[in-house]
Design a protein around this motif. Structure first.
Motif, short mmCIF file in Angstrom:
data_model
loop_
_atom_site.label_atom_id
_atom_site.label_comp_id
_atom_site.label_asym_id
_atom_site.label_seq_id
_atom_site.Cartn_x
_atom_site.Cartn_y
_atom_site.Cartn_z
N GLY A 179 41.88 -3.70 -24.87
CA GLY A 179 42.37 -2.57 -25.46
C GLY A 179 43.33 -2.76 -26.68
O GLY A 179 43.68 -1.93 -27.36
N GLY A 180 43.60 -4.08 -26.81
CA GLY A 180 44.48 -4.51 -28.07
C GLY A 180 43.53 -4.39 -29.12
O GLY A 180 42.48 -4.44 -29.29
N SER A 181 44.60 -4.85 -30.37
CA SER A 181 43.85 -5.10 -31.93
C SER A 181 44.36 -6.13 -32.36
O SER A 181 45.48 -6.76 -32.20
CB SER A 181 44.30 -3.71 -32.74
OG SER A 181 44.22 -2.66 -32.13
N ARG A 183 43.63 -8.14 -36.71
CA ARG A 183 43.00 -7.97 -37.88
C ARG A 183 42.51 -9.51 -38.48
O ARG A 183 43.47 -10.41 -38.49
CB ARG A 183 43.73 -7.12 -38.93
CG ARG A 183 42.92 -6.97 -40.10
CD ARG A 183 43.73 -6.08 -41.25
NE ARG A 183 44.81 -6.88 -41.82
CZ ARG A 183 45.24 -6.80 -42.96
NH1 ARG A 183 44.70 -5.50 -43.81
NH2 ARG A 183 46.19 -7.41 -43.77
N ARG A 209 34.62 0.59 -33.22
CA ARG A 209 35.84 -0.29 -32.76
C ARG A 209 36.13 -1.21 -33.86
O ARG A 209 37.47 -1.47 -34.07
CB ARG A 209 35.36 -0.96 -31.37
CG ARG A 209 35.14 -0.06 -30.31
CD ARG A 209 35.14 -0.83 -29.10
NE ARG A 209 33.89 -2.06 -29.01
CZ ARG A 209 34.26 -3.27 -28.89
NH1 ARG A 209 35.67 -3.73 -28.62
NH2 ARG A 209 33.26 -4.08 -29.09
N PHE A 210 35.16 -1.82 -34.49
CA PHE A 210 35.62 -2.66 -35.66
C PHE A 210 35.26 -2.11 -36.82
O PHE A 210 34.61 -1.17 -37.22
CB PHE A 210 34.56 -3.90 -35.61
CG PHE A 210 34.82 -4.95 -34.48
CD1 PHE A 210 35.76 -4.50 -33.17
CD2 PHE A 210 34.47 -5.93 -34.16
CE1 PHE A 210 36.03 -5.16 -32.33
CE2 PHE A 210 34.48 -6.74 -33.00
CZ PHE A 210 35.38 -6.37 -32.11
N THR A 211 36.12 -2.40 -37.84
CA THR A 211 35.96 -1.95 -39.32
C THR A 211 36.00 -3.10 -40.33
O THR A 211 36.91 -4.01 -40.28
CB THR A 211 36.98 -0.70 -39.57
OG1 THR A 211 36.98 0.13 -38.87
CG2 THR A 211 36.84 -0.38 -41.22
N GLN A 216 38.85 -5.51 -38.95
CA GLN A 216 40.08 -4.85 -38.12
C GLN A 216 39.37 -4.60 -36.78
O GLN A 216 38.39 -3.69 -36.81
CB GLN A 216 40.39 -3.34 -38.85
CG GLN A 216 41.44 -2.49 -37.90
CD GLN A 216 42.59 -3.46 -37.58
OE1 GLN A 216 43.55 -3.94 -38.54
NE2 GLN A 216 42.98 -3.44 -36.29
N MET A 217 39.78 -5.07 -35.70
CA MET A 217 39.07 -5.04 -34.36
C MET A 217 40.10 -3.96 -33.47
O MET A 217 41.22 -4.46 -33.34
CB MET A 217 38.98 -6.25 -33.78
CG MET A 217 38.10 -7.40 -34.76
SD MET A 217 37.60 -8.69 -34.21
CE MET A 217 39.28 -9.59 -33.93
N ASN A 218 39.71 -2.82 -33.11
CA ASN A 218 40.48 -1.94 -32.18
C ASN A 218 39.66 -1.92 -30.92
O ASN A 218 38.61 -2.42 -30.78
CB ASN A 218 40.63 -0.81 -32.76
CG ASN A 218 41.47 -0.86 -34.10
OD1 ASN A 218 42.14 -1.65 -34.30
ND2 ASN A 218 41.16 0.09 -34.96
N SER A 219 40.44 -1.56 -29.77
CA SER A 219 39.92 -1.58 -28.74
C SER A 219 38.93 -2.73 -28.12
O SER A 219 38.00 -2.80 -27.49
CB SER A 219 38.78 -0.29 -28.46
OG SER A 219 39.65 0.84 -28.70
N LEU A 220 39.81 -3.98 -28.14
CA LEU A 220 38.92 -5.03 -27.92
C LEU A 220 38.84 -5.28 -26.36
O LEU A 220 39.43 -4.98 -25.56
CB LEU A 220 39.85 -6.30 -28.22
CG LEU A 220 39.74 -6.45 -29.72
CD1 LEU A 220 40.97 -7.43 -30.04
CD2 LEU A 220 38.63 -7.30 -30.16
#
Length: 122
Positions: A15-17, A19, A67-69, A82-86
Motif C-alpha cells: 500500500g505504500g509508495s 519514486r 498504480r505506476f506513473t 512513481q509507484m503507488n499502492s505497492l
C-alpha cells in the motif's frame, strides 16, 4: 562512464509508495527511448513502462496501470517511476534501460543501469 544510474529503491509495506529515479548521460537521454524493467525473485525480467523524450508512454504490464506513473524531466536528464499502492508482487530489482525502439522487448534495450531493489512486505 556510467550511462544510467538508478536510485530510490527501498523497503515498504503493501500500500505504500516509492519514486525511482534514473539519471542518464546527456547522450543517452537525448538519443534513446528510456524505460523501466524489473526482475522479481525467481522470475524473468519484464518491461514495466517506456517513455519517449516527447512524452509518449507505453505501459508494458497491465498490473501496474493506474498504480505506476513514468515521467521524464528533460532539464535534469532524469527518468522517474512513481509507484503507488505497492503490492508484495512488485518486489523486484528495477532497472532503467535505454534503446532505439519504442517497445517493451527486453532485447531492444542496449544500455542498462545496475538496478535498484524494491521490496514490498505484506
Amino acid at each position: 562512464q556510467v550511462q544510467l544510474e538508478e536510485s530510490g529503491g527501498g523497503s515498504v509495506q503493501a500500500g505504500g509508495s516509492l519514486r525511482l529515479a534514473c539519471l542518464a548521460s546527456g547522450y543517452i537521454y537525448s538519443t534513446f527511448y528510456l524505460g523501466w524493467l524489473r526482475q522479481g525473485p525467481g522470475k524473468e525480467r519484464e518491461g514495466v513502462a517506456v517513455m519517449s523524450r516527447r512524452g509518449e508512454i507505453l505501459y508494458c504490464d497491465d498490473s501496474v496501470k493506474g498504480r505506476f506513473t513514468i515521467s521524464r524531466d528533460n532539464a535534469k536528464n532524469t527518468l522517474y517511476l512513481q509507484m503507488n499502492s505497492l503490492k508484495p508482487e512488485d518486489t523486484a530489482m528495477y532497472y532503467c534501460a535505454a534503446g532505439p525502439i519504442f517497445n517493451c522487448e527486453l532485447d531492444r534495450f542496449s544500455e542498462w543501469g545496475r538496478g535498484t531493489q524494491v521490496t514490498v512486505s505484506s
